[in-house]
Write a protein that holds these residues in place. Structure first.
Motif, PDB file in Angstrom:
ATOM      1  N   THR A   1       0.814  -1.221   0.000  1.00 56.47           N
ATOM      2  CA  THR A   1       0.000   0.000   0.000  1.00 56.47           C
ATOM      3  C   THR A   1       0.846   1.269   0.000  1.00 56.47           C
ATOM      4  O   THR A   1       0.339   2.343  -0.318  1.00 56.47           O
ATOM      5  N   GLY A   2       2.119   1.163   0.415  1.00 56.09           N
ATOM      6  CA  GLY A   2       2.965   2.346   0.528  1.00 56.09           C
ATOM      7  C   GLY A   2       2.789   3.090   1.830  1.00 56.09           C
ATOM      8  O   GLY A   2       3.348   4.183   2.007  1.00 56.09           O
ATOM      9  N   ALA A   3       2.059   2.521   2.786  1.00 50.41           N
ATOM     10  CA  ALA A   3       1.800   3.189   4.061  1.00 50.41           C
ATOM     11  C   ALA A   3       2.990   3.048   4.998  1.00 50.41           C
ATOM     12  O   ALA A   3       3.621   1.991   5.067  1.00 50.41           O
ATOM     13  N   CYS A   4       3.290   4.129   5.727  1.00 54.48           N
ATOM     14  CA  CYS A   4       4.317   4.093   6.765  1.00 54.48           C
ATOM     15  C   CYS A   4       3.677   3.584   8.053  1.00 54.48           C
ATOM     16  O   CYS A   4       2.785   4.227   8.609  1.00 54.48           O
ATOM     17  N   LEU A   5       4.130   2.430   8.535  1.00 53.49           N
ATOM     18  CA  LEU A   5       3.514   1.782   9.686  1.00 53.49           C
ATOM     19  C   LEU A   5       4.029   2.333  11.011  1.00 53.49           C
ATOM     20  O   LEU A   5       3.299   2.361  11.997  1.00 53.49           O
ATOM     21  N   ASN A   6       5.293   2.764  11.032  1.00 52.22           N
ATOM     22  CA  ASN A   6       5.881   3.279  12.262  1.00 52.22           C
ATOM     23  C   ASN A   6       7.166   4.016  11.926  1.00 52.22           C
ATOM     24  O   ASN A   6       7.807   3.749  10.908  1.00 52.22           O
ATOM     25  N   SER A   7       7.546   4.944  12.789  1.00 52.19           N
ATOM     26  CA  SER A   7       8.800   5.675  12.638  1.00 52.19           C
ATOM     27  C   SER A   7       9.401   5.871  14.018  1.00 52.19           C
ATOM     28  O   SER A   7       8.724   6.319  14.944  1.00 52.19           O
ATOM     29  N   VAL A   8      10.689   5.500  14.162  1.00 53.04           N
ATOM     30  CA  VAL A   8      11.375   5.588  15.450  1.00 53.04           C
ATOM     31  C   VAL A   8      12.634   6.430  15.279  1.00 53.04           C
ATOM     32  O   VAL A   8      13.475   6.125  14.421  1.00 53.04           O
ATOM     33  N   ASN A   9      12.762   7.483  16.073  1.00 51.55           N
ATOM     34  CA  ASN A   9      13.968   8.310  16.041  1.00 51.55           C
ATOM     35  C   ASN A   9      15.031   7.648  16.905  1.00 51.55           C
ATOM     36  O   ASN A   9      14.862   7.498  18.110  1.00 51.55           O
ATOM     37  N   THR A  10      16.162   7.264  16.299  1.00 55.82           N
ATOM     38  CA  THR A  10      17.213   6.556  17.006  1.00 55.82           C
ATOM     39  C   THR A  10      18.218   7.487  17.677  1.00 55.82           C
ATOM     40  O   THR A  10      19.023   7.046  18.485  1.00 55.82           O
TER      41      THR A  10
END
Length: 444
Positions: A336-345
């Protein structure tokens, strides 16, 4: 002595004491050695083994020659220690399960995992975020590019050999990638060529040229198709079985392509670039005439996208990592091209690897800690942090059994970590009839 004078004298002494204490506090960070008590003549005598200078014949003594040899090893005055152990690797005592000092356990797991580490010298490893200079082949041989040479380290017996040097090919080497058969290796060069080598015969068998116009920094295989990404922004599929090898060109990036990864099914290709873009290309759309027919164009990252890793247990799950201005690991549904999660490291993401046996992800980083971090997926809770490198950890590669990870950093060291443990049941390698190199020596 009158009382007034005594009082003033006391105040002066008190002020002097306060001043001395303040000075002592101000100099706590500075180490000023006192060499007055050092006997340099005796120290030199002991280093020389009790003998100094030349013997009666006027020649250098054996002790002095040994001393020079030790100095050469200490300061690495020769290049003979390429992929050699810095120190003898230590083995944990039986029954002791304490973490080594290079591992910081963030949250206890059950059972607690021991993560040993060993280190090899890798002099000449380029400090280049956009190159891909490390890969681990099917036959347990690790390939690493050091300046204008490619070295092969056999992890089974610890032997090292030089595949070839490319000083005449507009050095340095900018990418390496093992073929699925584990015998052949592709070498991307700064002059835009890609060379194919037979590692068993230690022989150059073919050069792929004519597609790129500048250096080739990313390579990945999909069966008999070798995909290359260049500084020109082009992604090229080359069929290594045929003379006219270019079968498809993808155009979408307007910066250097620094990350390329085919999915396990071979149906989708992920590409990341210095233009902060992430593309998903679908193999079923490759026959279309449009050269820019991508499936998804993803713009969420705010820095170069080099780190890419397809999930081994969910075919449409992709992890991507951003550079210094981004510092995020993002997860995508590639259908789908959806961003499921984003984590700043909190630091530059240089490389990503999934654990084949557990729901875990390993990331390598740059400034400030230059560490490797083990994450639990999907919660993204830190399980462990691995320290030991003193510069950014640019490249990682996983062993064929999926247990050991090799990391290479700008500090010119190669470290091995048993980070993913031992699988409970060994999975046999799938049998294939893939023989694309049968007649490759005839194609030039």
């Amino acid at each position: 002595m009158d009382a007034g004078f005594s009082s003033r004298l006391s105040r002066l002494r008190l002020q002097e004491q306060i001043h001395q204490k303040r000075n002592s506090r101000e100099n706590l960070d500075r180490f000023i050695p006192n060499r007055a008590a050092m006997d340099f003549d005796y120290a030199h005598y002991m280093l020389m083994g009790g003998k100094v200078g030349k013997d009666d014949s006027g020649t250098s003594s054996p002790a002095k020659e040994a001393y020079r040899k030790q100095l050469a090893e200490i300061f690495n005055m020769n290049r003979g220690r390429i992929l050699a152990f810095k120190n003898k690797p230590s083995t944990p005592a039986e029954g002791i399960f304490e973490e080594p000092s290079s591992v910081r356990r963030v949250k206890p797991s059950k059972p607690q995992r021991y993560i040993p580490q060993k280190t090899l010298d890798a002099p000449g490893l380029l400090d280049d975020y956009y190159a891909n200079l490390l890969d681990w082949g099917k036959t347990n041989v690790l390939a690493i590019a050091l300046e204008s040479s490619v070295y092969l380290y056999d992890a089974s017996d610890g032997s090292t050999s030089e595949l070839g040097n490319f000083y005449d090919e507009d050095s340095p080497v900018t990418s390496v990638s093992w073929s699925p058969d584990g015998q052949h290796i592709a070498v991307g060069l700064h002059n835009s060529d890609v060379q194919l080598w037979d590692t068993l015969a230690n022989k150059h068998v073919r050069t792929l040229r004519g597609g790129h116009h500048s250096r080739v920094g990313a390579l990945d295989w999909n069966n008999h198709i070798l995909t290359s990404g260049g500084n020109d922004g082009l992604i090229i599929n080359s069929d290594v079985r045929i003379r006219s090898h270019i079968v498809k060109t993808y155009r979408g990036h307007h910066g250097e392509v620094c990350g390329l990864k085919w999915s396990a099914s071979g149906q989708q290709l992920a590409s990341g670039g210095n233009d902060n873009l992430l593309f998903i290309w679908d193999k079923s759309m490759a026959s279309l005439n449009s050269p820019t027919q991508w499936l998804h164009r993803l713009e969420d990252h705010t820095a170069a996208v080099k780190a890419l890793a397809w999930c081994p247990y969910q075919s449409n799950l992709l992890a991507s990592g951003g550079g210094l201005s981004d510092q995020c690991i993002k997860f995508w549904n590639t259908h789908t091209g959806a961003c499921l999660n984003s984590v700043n490291t909190g630091s530059q993401v240089c490389s990503l690897l999934w654990n084949n046996n557990e729901r875990e992800l390993l990331s390598s980083h740059g400034f400030t800690d230059n560490q490797l971090t083990v994450w639990k997926y999907p919660s993204m809770v830190k399980i462990a942090e691995l320290f030991g490198h003193t510069s950014r950890v640019l490249f990682m590669a996983k062993s064929p059994d999926g247990c050991t990870v090799a990391s290479a950093a700008a500090d010119e060291t190669l470290k091995f970590w048993n980070v993913f443990g031992t699988p409970e049941v060994a999975k046999p390698a799938p049998k294939t009839n893939w023989e694309p190199f049968a007649n490759i020596a005839r194609i030039r």
